[in-house]
Write an enzyme that holds these catalytic residues in place. Structure first.
Site, mmCIF file in Angstrom:
data_model
loop_
_atom_site.group_PDB
_atom_site.id
_atom_site.type_symbol
_atom_site.label_atom_id
_atom_site.label_comp_id
_atom_site.label_asym_id
_atom_site.label_seq_id
_atom_site.Cartn_x
_atom_site.Cartn_y
_atom_site.Cartn_z
ATOM 1 C CE LYS A 40 -1.909 1.377 3.939
ATOM 2 N NZ LYS A 40 -1.291 2.206 4.983
ATOM 3 C CG HIS B 266 -4.888 -1.521 7.485
ATOM 4 N ND1 HIS B 266 -4.242 -2.309 6.573
ATOM 5 C CD2 HIS B 266 -4.008 -0.556 7.836
ATOM 6 C CE1 HIS B 266 -3.008 -1.839 6.384
ATOM 7 N NE2 HIS B 266 -2.842 -0.772 7.140
ATOM 8 C CE LYS C 159 -0.045 -0.992 17.475
ATOM 9 N NZ LYS C 159 -0.538 -0.314 16.293
HETATM 10 C C1 BG6 Z 1 0.109 1.197 8.279
HETATM 11 C C2 BG6 Z 1 -0.183 2.671 8.262
HETATM 12 O O1 BG6 Z 1 -0.496 0.563 7.189
HETATM 13 O O2 BG6 Z 1 -0.391 0.644 9.500
HETATM 14 C C3 BG6 Z 1 0.439 3.359 9.452
HETATM 15 O O3 BG6 Z 1 0.342 3.230 7.063
HETATM 16 C C4 BG6 Z 1 0.005 2.696 10.734
HETATM 17 O O4 BG6 Z 1 0.101 4.734 9.484
HETATM 18 C C5 BG6 Z 1 0.211 1.184 10.662
HETATM 19 O O5 BG6 Z 1 0.779 3.233 11.786
HETATM 20 C C6 BG6 Z 1 -0.412 0.499 11.863
HETATM 21 O O6 BG6 Z 1 -0.090 -0.859 11.834
HETATM 22 P P1 BG6 Z 1 -0.132 -1.739 13.162
HETATM 23 O O7 BG6 Z 1 0.160 -3.116 12.700
HETATM 24 O O8 BG6 Z 1 0.923 -1.182 14.067
HETATM 25 O O9 BG6 Z 1 -1.503 -1.570 13.741
#
Ligand code: BG6
Length: 511
Positions: A168, A262, A367
């Site tokens: 992406k 996503h 998170k």
């Molecule tokens: C990426 C985005 O696809 O996913 C980022 O471009 C984001 O901005 C990341 O921080 C998050 O991924 P994960 O696996 O840490 O939730």
């Protein structure tokens, strides 16, 4: 359809990574390949060729990777890494120049011979999106495959195949995504194109398929008769980090970067019908069907059912953090959102009238990625004195962290009174199986080597995802008065998002 070796075992191949000096290669791709090799899951005799513009020798590339593999590979071991690193090579090339590909072709031929990988080539495009087209055209022009158009096709008789993994961002709006699909399509068959979405490689996202389709008790209630609404949340505590320039570009912003890519994918797995089999084609067919029935707010609902914001200053873990507009690479008057939320509907018999709320943000309180399936109240309440306390049931699928599934229901508090309280039944993935989930990239790389496309996106999926979000993006762009509102870093986002939920008499699950 899986086009792996008939025995189901992945065969060795040469993995050619375009964008080898970039962040993804050192943080995810090479550490994941190394972890696979450590577990003897990578076919012996698989080699890696990094390709980039930066001038570097093989040894310099290996030295450049070492500290990152040490930091990011889950099970680093110096001797094992030294051994694995001998299978990693580097080639300097300008991927926009057709001439560079002549040298690259020769290098690939040499390594293929040395490792006996035949015509099995996995090309990984981890480059700026404007380079996808020249790379694909250059590969096609030089017929770096044997079979005419099927540059990325397979030849079962000889065990040869070429596959293309595309990172992406896959376009930045519906026309650019459709164009990219055309570019890939004129060089490769669909079954050789692997559009990667690392969320689909996450263990709990895959577990969703097992949860829904390997159990009899959930499917009968998985519909509008029982479900009130569904929430899909993916929030992060980090800001844009050193990616301000990219994030503030036409491909950036929470709606394009996270929701379009996503979150809608995760939603599709929640909402899809049971496939007729677990074959990639059957699963992807159901996803395409559900995505084709997905719609965002209409023109007159945009103000009420979309929300955008960007983070202001605040404090994270006791540290003062800058506002989005103060980040490096971000225009001081940027209109890019770091938080987006919207309501979607799936117009099918199963989901009529059940809203799906999606939200994603940076610099949020924590998170967290989770899916919360909220059930309806019981049709009749027998516990009249308790009525105000009774909460509808929830199934909470924790994608990360604390991977697992939790079911919330009401229970009687022990005692002589009829006191009712909500309780949680908890399936903790790590505790239950005593195993850490693999890195999503490791799962996906191995699937691509095996020729299993189940966890990769079909071209129609991508085009539907863009169709769903673009009206909201256009509405924001054209509504100058409705600039992104600021939310303090370390919070749960703009208050407008809570207001959106309250309008429907609902609220976000903020654990
Ligand atoms: C990426 C985005 O696809 O996913 C980022 O471009 C984001 O901005 C990341 O921080 C998050 O991924 P994960 O696996 O840490 O939730």
């Amino acid at each position: 359809m899986s086009d792996s070796d008939p025995a189901g075992e992945p065969a060795n191949c040469l993995i050619v990574i375009f964008g080898a000096s970039g962040d993804l290669t050192k943080r995810k791709l090479v550490p994941s390949l190394f972890s696979l090799a450590r577990k003897n899951q990578l076919p012996a005799g698989t080699a890696v060729l990094g390709v980039s513009r930066t001038d570097m020798s093989d040894d310099a590339f290996r030295a450049h990777l070492t500290p990152h593999v040490k930091q990011f590979a889950r099970d680093f071991d110096a001797a094992a890494w030294d051994d694995f690193a001998t299978r990693i090579y580097y080639h300097t090339a300008d991927t926009t120049s057709a001439e560079s590909f002549v040298g690259l072709k020769a290098r690939i031929g040499g390594l293929s011979g040395q490792y006996g990988t035949g015509q099995r080539l996995l090309f990984y495009l981890s480059v700026a999106p404007q380079l996808y087209e020249p790379i694909v055209d250059n590969l096609a022009a030089l017929q770096m495959i044997t079979e005419g158009k099927t540059m990325c096709s397979l030849n079962r008789t000889h065990g040869a195949w070429q596959r293309l993994i595309v990172e992406k961002p896959f376009g930045y709006d519906p026309p650019s995504a459709a164009h990219l699909n055309q570019v890939l399509g004129r060089a490769c068959e669909e079954h050789a194109i692997y559009r990667i979405d690392h969320y689909l490689g996450k263990e709990t996202v895959q577990n969703l398929l097992v949860f829904r389709f390997a159990n009899a008790i959930f499917e009968p209630i998985w519909n509008s008769n029982y479900i009130d609404h569904v929430q899909v949340t993916a929030v992060e505590s980090v800001g844009v980090q050193d990616r301000g320039g990219y994030y503030d570009s036409p491909s950036g912003g929470a709606m394009r970067d996270m929701i379009q890519s996503h979150l809608i994918q995760v939603m599709a797995l929640v909402a899809m019908e049971p496939p007729v089999s677990m074959r990639a084609d059957d699963i992807r067919l159901e996803k395409v069907k559900v995505l084709s029935a997905t719609r965002g707010p209409g023109a007159d609902e945009m103000a009420d059912f979309t929300v955008r914001g960007h983070y202001g200053r605040g404090s994270m873990d006791g540290q003062a953090v800058p506002a989005y507009l103060e980040e490096q690479g971000v225009a001081p008057d940027s209109g890019t959102e770091t938080y987006a939320a919207l309501q979607l509907h799936v117009d099918t018999w199963r989901w009529g009238g059940v809203p799906f709320y999606l939200r994603s943000g940076k610099r949020m309180a924590k998170k967290l990625t989770e899916i919360v399936v909220n059930f309806k109240h019981t049709p009749h309440c027998l516990f009249r004195e308790q009525t105000r306390k009774l909460k509808p049931n929830q199934i909470i699928i924790n994608v990360q962290p604390d991977e697992g599934i939790r079911i919330r229901f009401e229970g009687k508090v022990p005692g002589t009174k009829m006191d009712i309280k909500d309780v949680v039944m908890d399936f903790d993935l790590v505790e239950q199986f005593n195993a850490e989930p693999p890195e999503a990239y490791a799962t996906l790389l191995l699937d691509a080597i095996r020729g299993d496309q189940t966890l990769f996106k079909h071209r129609e999926e991508i085009e539907h995802c863009w169709r769903v979000v673009q009206p909201a993006i256009d509405y924001w762009k054209n509504t100058a008065t409705d600039a992104p509102s600021e939310y303090a870093s370390g919070t749960w986002g703009p208050s407008a998002s809570d207001i959106m939920m309250a309008r429907d008499d609902r609220n976000w699950h903020n654990p």
